[in-house]
Design an enzyme around this catalytic site. Structure first.
Site, PDB file in Angstrom:
ATOM      1  CG  ASN A 199      -3.101  34.156 -43.986  1.00  0.00           C
ATOM      2  OD1 ASN A 199      -3.699  33.498 -43.130  1.00  0.00           O
ATOM      3  ND2 ASN A 199      -1.802  34.383 -43.931  1.00  0.00           N
TER       4      ASN A 199
ATOM      5  CE  LYS B 247      -1.161  37.282 -41.897  1.00  0.00           C
ATOM      6  NZ  LYS B 247      -0.032  38.194 -41.832  1.00  0.00           N
TER       7      LYS B 247
ATOM      8  CD  GLU C  82       2.173  36.125 -39.904  1.00  0.00           C
ATOM      9  OE1 GLU C  82       1.158  35.413 -39.812  1.00  0.00           O
ATOM     10  OE2 GLU C  82       2.149  37.285 -40.358  1.00  0.00           O
TER      11      GLU C  82
ATOM     12  CD  GLU D  96       2.465  36.328 -47.989  1.00  0.00           C
ATOM     13  OE1 GLU D  96       1.400  36.954 -48.068  1.00  0.00           O
ATOM     14  OE2 GLU D  96       2.740  35.604 -47.026  1.00  0.00           O
TER      15      GLU D  96
HETATM   16  P1  PGA Z   1      -0.766  41.449 -44.775  1.00  0.00           P
HETATM   17  O1  PGA Z   1      -0.388  39.874 -44.631  1.00  0.00           O
HETATM   18  O2  PGA Z   1      -1.653  41.557 -45.983  1.00  0.00           O
HETATM   19  O3  PGA Z   1      -1.475  41.780 -43.495  1.00  0.00           O
HETATM   20  O4  PGA Z   1       0.518  42.182 -44.955  1.00  0.00           O
HETATM   21  C1  PGA Z   1      -0.160  39.079 -45.745  1.00  0.00           C
HETATM   22  C2  PGA Z   1       0.189  37.680 -45.336  1.00  0.00           C
HETATM   23  O5  PGA Z   1       0.871  37.508 -44.308  1.00  0.00           O
HETATM   24  O6  PGA Z   1      -0.200  36.699 -46.006  1.00  0.00           O
END
Ligand code: PGA
Length: 258
Positions: free
Chosen positions: A9, A11, A101, A171
């Site tokens: 991901n 983002k 998020e 998560e």
């Molecule tokens: P992270 O994010 O691996 O940076 O903790 C995971 C996610 O939000 O899918």
């Protein structure tokens, strides 16, 4: 047997040019990888989907393509939104829905997640439906109740034949981007609960087909322990998916259970 899925991901990171560069590096890192054993997906921002798709095709790579969100309508007056139809036309296979998020900053609710999950299935996209508790909920021992509610409401009205193709990502919000990870035992406990909820909502056969990922500060050093757990079928990876060598190391560390 469930094929583990490692999904990156990204983002709000990487331009389409960065994405093309990354794909070249990842292809190099994972040149001899058996995608039948561990499936690998990248979920770039919308602006890079087309470039990543053509790159995967041109290089005949086996990476799967995912999006990070979508609207539930196929088309219409929704300024700024992207529809399932548009994703499908780009040969997107997976779509992350209900990421914390999006819930936290953009008003996503279990109800909107549910609409999107149903729309994804209607357009032949596989949802990666996210759930997880906040730090406060974790400390108040509300994890199970919260996650069960998110799974039940997210899947309201989803037909059994669609549900079997679902991916769920557990998560814990306090573990996302923080460097703190749930212990393999704690992650397993919640992922086991999710499978139990799926068994109650549908039946055990369907629950046994659904892939459940863990997400939250996954890196190459903790992947094996997490994915060795019986109910953890891969990972949704944020920060550590942005660097090709580290992401490839996560793929290689993923436990394939027989
Ligand atoms: P992270 O994010 O691996 O940076 O903790 C995971 C996610 O939000 O899918």
């Amino acid at each position: 047997m469930r094929t583990p899925l490692i999904a990156g991901n990204w983002k709000m990171n990487k331009t389409h040019l960065d994405a093309i560069h990354f794909l070249g590096q990842l292809g190099h890192e994972l040149g001899d990888h058996d995608h039948g054993k561990v499936e690998v997906a990248v979920c770039p921002p919308f602006t890079a989907l087309r470039s990543v798709q053509t790159n995967i095709e041109d290089r005949r790579q086996s990476f799967r393509l995912g999006a990070q969100d979508m609207h539930w309508e196929a088309e219409g007056a929704f300024t700024g939104e992207v529809s399932p139809l548009m994703l499908k036309a780009l040969k997107v296979g997976y779509v992350i829905l209900g990421h914390s998020e999006r819930r936290q900053h953009f008003g996503e609710t279990d109800e909107s997640v549910n609409k999107k999950v149903k729309a994804a299935f209607a357009h032949d996209l596989v949802p990666i439906m996210c759930c997880g508790e906040t730090e406060g909920e974790h400390e108040a021992n509300e994890t199970e109740a919260k996650v069960e509610r998110q799974v039940r409401e997210g899947l309201d009205g989803v037909k059994p034949d669609d549900a079997r193709n679902l991916v769920v990502a557990y998560e814990p919000i306090w573990a996302i981007g923080t460097g703190k990870t749930a212990t393999p035992d704690d992650a397993q406990r919640v992922c086991g609960l999710i499978r139990k909820v799926l068994g109650n909502l549908y039946d055990q056969n369907i629950a046994d087909e659904v892939r459940i990922q863990y997400g939250g500060s996954v890196k190459s050093g903790n992947t094996e322990a997490l994915t060795s757990q019986p109910d953890i079928d891969g990972a949704l990876v944020g920060g550590a998916s942005l660097e090709a060598a580290e992401f490839a190391a996560i793929v290689r560390a993923t436990k394939v259970k027989g």
